[in-house]
Enzyme design. Structure first.
Site, PDB file in Angstrom:
ATOM      1  N   ASP A   1     -20.113  26.991  10.353  1.00 55.74           N
ATOM      2  CA  ASP A   1     -20.046  27.102   8.888  1.00 55.74           C
ATOM      3  C   ASP A   1     -19.818  28.553   8.482  1.00 55.74           C
ATOM      4  OD1 ASP A   1     -20.200  26.853   6.181  1.00 55.74           O
ATOM      5  OD2 ASP A   1     -22.357  26.449   6.101  1.00 55.74           O
TER       6      ASP A   1
ATOM      7  N   ASP B   1     -25.119  24.766  12.609  1.00 61.21           N
ATOM      8  CA  ASP B   1     -24.958  23.888  11.451  1.00 61.21           C
ATOM      9  C   ASP B   1     -24.606  22.439  11.825  1.00 61.21           C
ATOM     10  OD1 ASP B   1     -25.396  23.905   8.725  1.00 61.21           O
ATOM     11  OD2 ASP B   1     -23.315  24.312   8.203  1.00 61.21           O
TER      12      ASP B   1
ATOM     13  N   LYS C   1     -19.186  33.234   3.589  1.00 60.35           N
ATOM     14  CA  LYS C   1     -20.541  33.786   3.658  1.00 60.35           C
ATOM     15  C   LYS C   1     -20.457  35.292   3.899  1.00 60.35           C
ATOM     16  CE  LYS C   1     -22.917  29.764   5.646  1.00 60.35           C
ATOM     17  NZ  LYS C   1     -23.863  29.482   4.553  1.00 60.35           N
TER      18      LYS C   1
ATOM     19  N   ARG D   1     -23.003  18.541   2.239  1.00 54.48           N
ATOM     20  CA  ARG D   1     -23.151  17.351   1.383  1.00 54.48           C
ATOM     21  C   ARG D   1     -21.845  16.568   1.286  1.00 54.48           C
ATOM     22  NH1 ARG D   1     -25.218  21.017  -3.457  1.00 54.48           N
ATOM     23  NH2 ARG D   1     -25.823  22.231  -1.620  1.00 54.48           N
TER      24      ARG D   1
HETATM   25  N1  BES Z   1     -25.353  25.514   6.379  1.00 51.53           N
HETATM   26  C1  BES Z   1     -25.738  26.069   5.137  1.00 51.53           C
HETATM   27  C2  BES Z   1     -27.258  26.064   4.936  1.00 51.53           C
HETATM   28  C3  BES Z   1     -28.037  26.899   5.894  1.00 51.53           C
HETATM   29  C4  BES Z   1     -28.357  28.205   5.596  1.00 51.53           C
HETATM   30  C5  BES Z   1     -28.501  26.371   7.092  1.00 51.53           C
HETATM   31  C6  BES Z   1     -29.092  28.973   6.470  1.00 51.53           C
HETATM   32  C7  BES Z   1     -29.232  27.127   7.988  1.00 51.53           C
HETATM   33  C8  BES Z   1     -29.524  28.431   7.664  1.00 51.53           C
HETATM   34  C9  BES Z   1     -25.103  25.282   3.996  1.00 51.53           C
HETATM   35  O1  BES Z   1     -23.865  24.740   4.270  1.00 51.53           O
HETATM   36  C10 BES Z   1     -24.919  26.207   2.857  1.00 51.53           C
HETATM   37  O2  BES Z   1     -24.159  27.122   2.999  1.00 51.53           O
HETATM   38  N2  BES Z   1     -25.589  25.945   1.732  1.00 51.53           N
HETATM   39  C11 BES Z   1     -25.484  26.740   0.578  1.00 51.53           C
HETATM   40  C12 BES Z   1     -25.327  25.838  -0.620  1.00 51.53           C
HETATM   41  C13 BES Z   1     -24.944  26.564  -1.886  1.00 51.53           C
HETATM   42  C14 BES Z   1     -23.565  27.144  -1.769  1.00 51.53           C
HETATM   43  C15 BES Z   1     -25.026  25.580  -3.031  1.00 51.53           C
HETATM   44  C16 BES Z   1     -26.746  27.580   0.468  1.00 51.53           C
HETATM   45  O3  BES Z   1     -27.827  27.072   0.772  1.00 51.53           O
HETATM   46  O4  BES Z   1     -26.628  28.748   0.137  1.00 51.53           O
HETATM   47 ZN    ZN Z   2     -23.506  24.298   6.244  1.00 55.58          ZN
HETATM   48 MN    MN Z   3     -22.276  26.086   3.969  1.00 52.42          MN
END
Ligand code: BES
Ligand code: ZN
Ligand code: MN
Length: 516
Positions: A283, A301, A290, A364
């Protein structure tokens, strides 16, 4: 893989590298005293009943996680005794908890890396205790060194150049090797731990080697080995089927997405469970890239998909009398000229449209398609597992996963199953009012909502794709899936295998009719 056996042999004659004993902190009138835990009587006797005193002299306190090594008493074939702390001695008539035993066994197994054989003389009162010690030892003995020169030394016979080889053989003393319940407990511990460790291997495998296609191939091979039916939808099949969520996430990557369906069936099954796993093999965030510092661990992920995969194989190995379908939603989230942009609208498998406002909220999207597909078979319940939100880590820290559901009693059942197997979990709500934040002027729903309660917002999004009337729970394992700190108990650094044991327990409870 470490071997696990039960033995009634007496400790002195055992040709092992170490004998593991438990030591606890006395309570009540014995408060402050060091107490040798039951199971180690023969060892204590060989020290003339002075083992506690000797350990005290060496500075032992009996605290959880503590390891004290001392030379074995004369007359012992083994050279070493390893005392592992169990924490406070339980109240009179109470026993050490399964999780205390599991952690202590894990600590001992880790401390014995580099040795070949160990006998565990820990307090085992019943078959469940034997299972817990066995599980802790096998999980604690885990190592991931296939990318290090020389690879796994206990398999190759060579010493690992970088780090020590995991403990190869574990013998549990104090159990009943011919007792049906004890045998079953050891078999269960072996199957669950081996599959959990395999999930850890998948999580730890770098994303340049584990893309969706490679993950699907691993699942296919395992399914064949264990008599599980497997179906893999490649990008063409996904397009034909209208899986806009999975495709929309995977379209920016040179490695195409996959949807894997694993079906374990039992002729004696009365119930059907579906497990759905988020399998983002990497991811990057996609176009909503990111920032540096948030990318390095994102090979983890796919931990949800790894947990689902491990649980289905374990259910099959244990011959559970329940049908379990595992869905692995596999994609790589990358930025490129072909990637989904913030502002794009995806037509999902369910027919709903989603405006992608943030390409980093990709989990999601793949889960939505898999949940909708899984719903078509109207299973008795669906449980999805996902490293879904950083918000869940902010809420619960990095050792506890959140449990959300569309049914209060099912959420409680899942939470209790987790607690029973020693996985830290906590129930979280799905407040209706947060749904409004995902209103989109263009599509049926947006993939992002309010910032506050981000983990619950993600849960509410998923809920929209679960079939009408189907009981569903969602485990957000973003915190506990990957251990960035030092190892503890039976948990190594890196991939942990979070949620595997909870899923297996749910399958067992469903099989025995004790759930739903
Ligand atoms: N895979 C990430 C969530 C995550 C973060 C898992 C750190 C393990 C460690 C997920 O896909 C993500 O990026 N979520 C975002 C959602 C936001 C953009 C609404 C988040 O949590 O920042
Ligand atoms: Zn993710
Ligand atoms: Mn993500």
């Amino acid at each position: 893989m470490t071997a696990l056996t039960l033995s009634t042999a007496a400790a002195p004659g055992l040709r092992v590298d170490a004998i593991v004993v438990g030591v606890a902190k006395g309570t009540g009138p014995k408060s402050g005293d060091l107490v040798v835990a039951p199971g180690a009587e023969a060892v204590d006797k060989a020290y003339d009943g002075r083992l506690a005193g000797v350990l005290e002299t060496l500075g032992a306190s009996g605290g959880e996680g503590e390891v004290t090594k001392l030379p074995a008493p004369s007359g012992f074939k083994a050279p070493l005794v390893l005392a592992v702390g169990l924490g406070a001695l339980p109240e009179k008539d109470a026993s050490f908890s399964g999780e205390t035993l599991r952690r202590a066994a894990g600590v001992a197994a880790r401390a014995l890396a580099g040795s070949k054989k160990a006998a565990f003389a820990l307090p085992i009162e019943d078959a469940a205790d034997a299972g817990a010690v066995g599980e802790g030892a096998l999980l604690g003995a885990y190592s991931f060194d296939v990318y290090k020169e020389n690879g796994k030394s206990n398999d190759s016979g060579k010493d690992a150049k970088n780090g020590k080889a995991p403990l190869a053989e574990v013998t549990l003393l104090g159990g009943k090797p011919r007792d049906k319940a004890f045998k079953a407990a050891v078999e269960r511990a072996t199957a669950v731990s081996e599959e959990l460790n395999r999930a850890r291997d998948l999580i730890n495998t770098p994303p340049n080697d584990l893309n969706p296609e490679a993950f699907a191939a691993v699942a296919q091979a395992a399914a064949k080995e264990h008599g599980i039916k497997v179906q893999v939808l490649d990008e063409k099949a996904l397009e034909k089927g209208g899986y806009g969520g999975i495709l929309g996430v995977g379209v920016g990557s040179a490695s195409a997405p996959r949807l894997v369906k694993l079906s374990y069936t039992s002729s004696k099954a009365k119930k059907h469970l579906a497990f759905v796993g988020k399998g983002i093999t990497y991811d990057s965030g996609g176009i909503s890239l990111k920032p540096a510092g948030h990318n390095e661990t994102m090979k983890c992920d796919m931990s949800g998909a790894a947990a689902v995969f491990a649980a289905v194989v374990a259910a099959s190995r244990l011959g559970l009398e329940v049908n379990v379908t595992g869905w692995l939603a596999l994609a790589e989230n990358m930025p490129s000229g072909s990637a989904t942009r913030p502002g794009d609208v995806l037509r999902m498998y369910s027919g709903k449209t989603v405006e992608v406002l943030n390409t980093d909220a990709e989990g999601r999207l793949v889960l939505a398609d898999a949940l909708a597909k899984a719903s078509e078979e109207t299973p008795d319940a669906i449980v999805d597992v996902a490293t879904l939100t950083g918000a869940m880590m902010l809420a619960l820290g990095n050792r506890t996963f959140g449990v959300m559901a569309n049914d209060d009693s099912f959420r409680t059942a899942v939470y209790e199953a987790a607690e029973e197997v020693g996985e830290a979990a906590w129930p979280m709500p799905l407040p209706d009012h947060l749904k409004k934040g995902m209103d989109s002027p263009t599509a049926d729903i947006a993939n992002m909502g309010e910032r506050y309660g981000g983990g619950l917002v993600a849960g509410l999004f998923l809920k929209e794709f679960v079939g009408e009337g189907i009981t569903w729970a969602h485990l957000d394992i973003a915190g506990p899936a990957f251990n960035e700190q030092g190892p503890f108990g039976y948990t190594p650094k890196g991939g942990t295998g979070s949620a595997v044991r909870t899923l297996v327990r749910l399958a067992e409870l469903t099989a025995s009719g004790d759930l739903g």
